[in-house]
Design an enzyme around this catalytic site. Structure first.
Site, PDB file in Angstrom:
ATOM      1  N   SER A 697       6.610   0.384   2.446  1.00 20.14           N
ATOM      2  CA  SER A 697       5.505   0.787   3.300  1.00 20.14           C
ATOM      3  C   SER A 697       5.013   2.203   3.036  1.00 20.14           C
ATOM      4  CB  SER A 697       5.882   0.623   4.778  1.00 20.14           C
ATOM      5  OG  SER A 697       6.758   1.636   5.170  1.00 20.14           O
ATOM      6  N   LYS A 740       6.150   3.348  14.556  1.00 17.44           N
ATOM      7  CA  LYS A 740       5.525   4.327  13.659  1.00 17.44           C
ATOM      8  C   LYS A 740       4.389   5.066  14.346  1.00 17.44           C
ATOM      9  CE  LYS A 740       6.549   1.984   9.298  1.00 17.44           C
ATOM     10  NZ  LYS A 740       5.986   1.062   8.298  1.00 17.44           N
TER      11      LYS A 740
END
Ligand SMILES: Nc1ncnc2c1ncn2[C@@H]1O[C@H](COP(=O)(O)OP(=O)(O)O)[C@@H](O)[C@H]1O
Ligand SMILES: [Mg+2]
Length: 797
Positions: A697, A740
């Protein structure tokens, strides 16, 4: 006795040695006593003639022959009043008491038969022949004799156990006698049979016949003893249990007193015994405890075994075998309690209320085991405490972090030095009831060791089919855990062993936003820390702005643990100044923080780091919540190779490679100086955090960092990004959006670039984060470089 007689006696004794030849024995007649070879007996001497004989034997160091009187009534027995077979004995001691009594302690040696008596001496003397009692049995009969001897040992041992007054050494002595003849004599001598029967045994010189006779007599005695015990038991049962205890205890006390033993130990044993009675143990445990207490009583109290056993009994009496708190489920009260203790967490509180409601409606049913999963400091433990409070139950905690030995859960067997129960039983004792809320903390940190699998022990603890007879190795007895309300916690769901996870209902806690943290601090943490530091509310105030600054610049975490610590530090500072008399009260504002807590630790980190080309802010998911992550790219002389440093997993390395390939492929469109790769390598560094990072990611952030480096443009501060890239420049979706984005918001980021296909995950993101952060959904890297670097790319050729 007259003067003259005494003179004569004296003279006679003086002359005696000359007249007693070696085949002669001084004889002492005895009334109620048969001395057997191999046994030691005290003999009282009352008669003048006997005394004379004894003294002569002592003086001349001669042995003495003992003969039983046929009738004890006769005062001065003649030869015809005595049996003819007796035992010769050595004199071990001759004791004259203050009161004028005389005793011999003698040891029987061999059988003898009288041939004839000698006259004319002041004591009895006889000519004797010794009887070979130990005639070697023929080989054929020797095993027969051995079998008989063994049988006697068995019967005698049982009989001794039934004889409360028999000394403990006797059983040992019998077990260790090797000669069958000596065994028969030893048993015969302590057996409480008639004296005549003993004499018969003495006269039975033939070993086999004697063994048979001893067996027969012993067998009869045993039967009588058994019967006696049975009658006693029945009578005893008839007496009320309590009364019996009192009675026995009193008897014990009396015996002790007579033995001069009454003291601390007696006191201690009595107290333990009472404690056992009061502990309300199940029958099996009660019996075991009583049995061990008896053993303890007989042990010397300085021995190691004593203290080991003592500790065990202490554990037994302290465990809440039957103590149950009444569980009250009042849903309204539970709501109140949860709200009182925790800010926000609405969804979680609702799940807990549902759980309690189900429990209330179906108290006998099996409640699922709750498992709180989330980063540290988000309130997992304190939710457990609230549940206990709401249920009116005690709370206990077992930390499983780093447990890799089954014995830590189940205990060591008590024969090990320093053994203790496992931590489950320990927690139960601490709780003091059999139905506490028991929190198994950090179940995901359970290690698998060589010493048995702790996870499987834990499975048994949590299994409603088995946990009513949970067996701790130390106790060695089943303990009922079925009424315990188990709650578990973990940081990461994936790390919980599968079979354990299947048992549990998982409730996830993700972490708090800045606003939530400020609220929690305002409502709970400040108050708690005031109390902890001995301050009154009016003595110290921390303004909301100060709290916000602490959250923003002095902590970086998903939970509120460090926040609470920092608030504590602030209030301690105030407390010290008040104690010094410098001030009476203080209001701590944002401006005061620098002086108290030092320079801000996380100030403008993003802005500072991204102020040079080549640094992009990525977002990472870690087991302890989301985090921001700086990807740094630099250029060094070389030939277009990729250098990677930092803590990168394999997947992350591949994605760095892909990012570089993509940059190379798109270099013209990106406006990168041609030929730059011919004389330089690029170096990508991912700073090592506490937790190693991996996953694809960071691809978008790597691509952005490289583009920033090679175009010389800085990344807009306040922008963070996450997403995987494909070699064709597509932005692919990733996981952990919620954590996140919360982490990005926490770090002061106000724009987050996300893969377009993660749009649906925005629902999960807390409203307060959505209110303050702009989300840009990207299909291709073109949009990324536009948002992050302000680069406008021509449409792909
Ligand atoms: N929502 C909340 N409201 C009030 N206090 C909270 C909240 N969440 C956490 N806390 C407090 O933060 C501290 C740390 O929480 P704790 O339960 O120990 O976290 P965890 O067990 O998840 O690591 C505790 O003092 C707890 O009461
Ligand atoms: Mg905790």
């Amino acid at each position: 006795m007259t003067e003259s007689e005494r003179d004569i006696d004296h003279t006679a004794a003086e002359q005696a040695p000359a007249r007693i030849s070696d085949d002669m024995l001084i004889i002492l007649p005895v009334r109620n006593l048969v001395l057997f070879p191999g046994t030691v007996l005290p003999v009282a001497i009352n008669r003048e003639r006997s005394l004379a004989g004894a003294q002569e034997a002592v003086r001349a160091e001669r042995k003495i022959g003992f003969l039983l009187q046929k009738s004890p009534e006769i005062q001065n027995p003649g030869p015809d009043d005595l049996y003819r077979i007796g035992t010769v004995a050595g004199i071990l001691r001759y004791v004259t008491g203050h009161d004028g009594t005389h005793h011999l302690v003698v040891q029987g040696e061999r059988r003898f038969r009288v041939l004839d008596f000698q006259n004319g001496l002041p004591f009895m003397v006889a000519r004797v022949e010794y009887l070979a009692d130990e005639a070697q049995p023929a080989a054929a009969s020797s095993s027969e004799i051995e079998a008989r001897a063994l049988n006697i040992k068995r019967i005698a041992t049982e009989a001794i156990q039934l004889l409360p007054q028999a000394p403990a050494e006797l059983a040992n002595a019998i077990q260790s006698v090797e000669s069958p003849s000596a065994l028969a004599d030893l048993v015969a001598s302590f057996m409480d049979i008639k004296t005549v029967e003993k004499q018969q045994l003495l006269e039975t010189v033939d070993l086999k016949a004697r063994l048979e006779r001893v067996t027969e007599l012993m067998g009869k005695r045993l039967e009588v003893l058994r019967l006696q015990r049975e009658i006693e038991d029945q009578t005893r049962e008839a007496i009320d249990e309590r009364q019996k205890e009192v009675l026995l205890r009193e008897q014990l006390r009396q015996i002790r007193k007579q033995l001069g033993e009454e003291g601390e130990t007696g006191e201690e044993i009595r107290e333990l015994s009472e404690a056992i009675d009061k502990a309300e143990m199940p029958q099996e445990a009660y019996e075991q405890a009583k049995k061990e207490l008896k053993r303890l009583e007989r042990m010397p109290d300085a021995s190691a075994e004593y203290s080991m056993l003592r500790t065990w009994i202490d554990w037994m009496v302290q465990l809440p075998w039957s103590r149950l708190d009444e569980e009250t489920i009042d849903i309204e009260k539970a709501r109140r309690v949860l709200d009182e203790d925790h800010y926000g967490l609405d969804k979680i509180k609702r799940r807990i209320i549902e759980y309690l409601a189900v429990r209330k409606l179906n108290p006998e049913g099996r409640s699922p085991i709750l498992c709180f999963v989330g980063p540290p400091g988000v309130g997992k433990t304190s939710l457990g405490q609230s549940i206990a409070r709401a249920l009116g139950l005690k709370f206990a905690r077992v930390s499983l972090g780093g447990v890799h030995d089954e014995a830590e859960i189940r205990g060591h067997r008590r024969t090990y030095i320093g053994a203790l129960p496992g931590n489950i039983v320990q927690a139960i004792r601490k709780a003091g009831t059999r139905n506490p809320v028991l929190m198994l903390d950090e179940i995901d940190k359970l290690g698998a060791g060589i010493q048995g699998d702790p996870a499987s022990a834990l499975l048994e603890v949590l299994d409603p089919e088995q946990n009513n007879t949970f067996r701790d190795n130390y106790l060695g007895l089943p303990f009922d855990l079925s009424k315990v309300v188990f709650i578990t916690t973990a940081n990461v769901l994936d790390a919980i062993p599968g079979p354990l996870r299947d048992r549990m209902e998982v409730i996830e806690l993700t972490g708090y936003t800045e606003d939530e943290k400020v609220e929690i601090a305002k409502r709970y943490l400040v108050r708690r820390q005031l109390e902890a530091n001995g301050l009154k509310a009016e003595q110290a105030t921390v303004t909301e702005e100060a709290l916000r600054q602490i959250v923003r610049h002095y902590t970086r975490e998903a939970g509120v643990r460090n926040l609470e610590r920092q608030i504590g530090a602030v209030l301690r500072h105030v407390a010290v100044r008040i104690a010094e008399g410098a001030i009476e009260r203080q209001t701590v504002d944002a401006d005061d923080l620098h002086a108290i807590l030092g320079a801000p630790r996380f100030e403008n980190e993003v802005a500072m780091r991204t102020s040079v080309p080549g640094v992009a802010t990525g977002l990472a998911w870690t087991p302890v919540g989301g985090d921001i992550l700086f990807i740094e790219a630099t250029r060094v002389p070389g030939s277009g190779k990729l250098i990677l440093t930092g803590q990168l997993g394999d997947v992350m390395k591949e994605s760095a490679q892909a990012a570089l390939s993509l940059v190379k492929a798109q270099s013209t469109r990106l406006g990168i100086e041609p030929g730059i790769f011919e004389n330089s390598d690029v170096h990508i560094h991912v700073p090592a955090g506490a937790i190693p990072k991996d996953g694809p990611s960071a691809g978008v952030a790597m691509f952005t960092a490289l583009t920033s480096l090679l175009t010389g443009r800085t990344v807009h501060s306040g922008v963070a990004m996450t997403g995987e890239i494909s070699l064709r420049g597509l932005v692919l979706p990733v996981g952990g959006i919620k954590e996140k984005t919360i982490a990005a918001h926490r770090a002061g980021i106000r724009k987050v670039l996300l893969p377009a296909r993660n749009r649906k995950d925005l629902e999960e993101v807390p409203q307060s984060v959505r209110d303050e952060v702009e989300f840009v959904f990207c299909e291709r890297v073109d949009e990324v470089v536009h948002e992050a670097l302000g680069l406008e790319l021509a449409t792909a050729a």
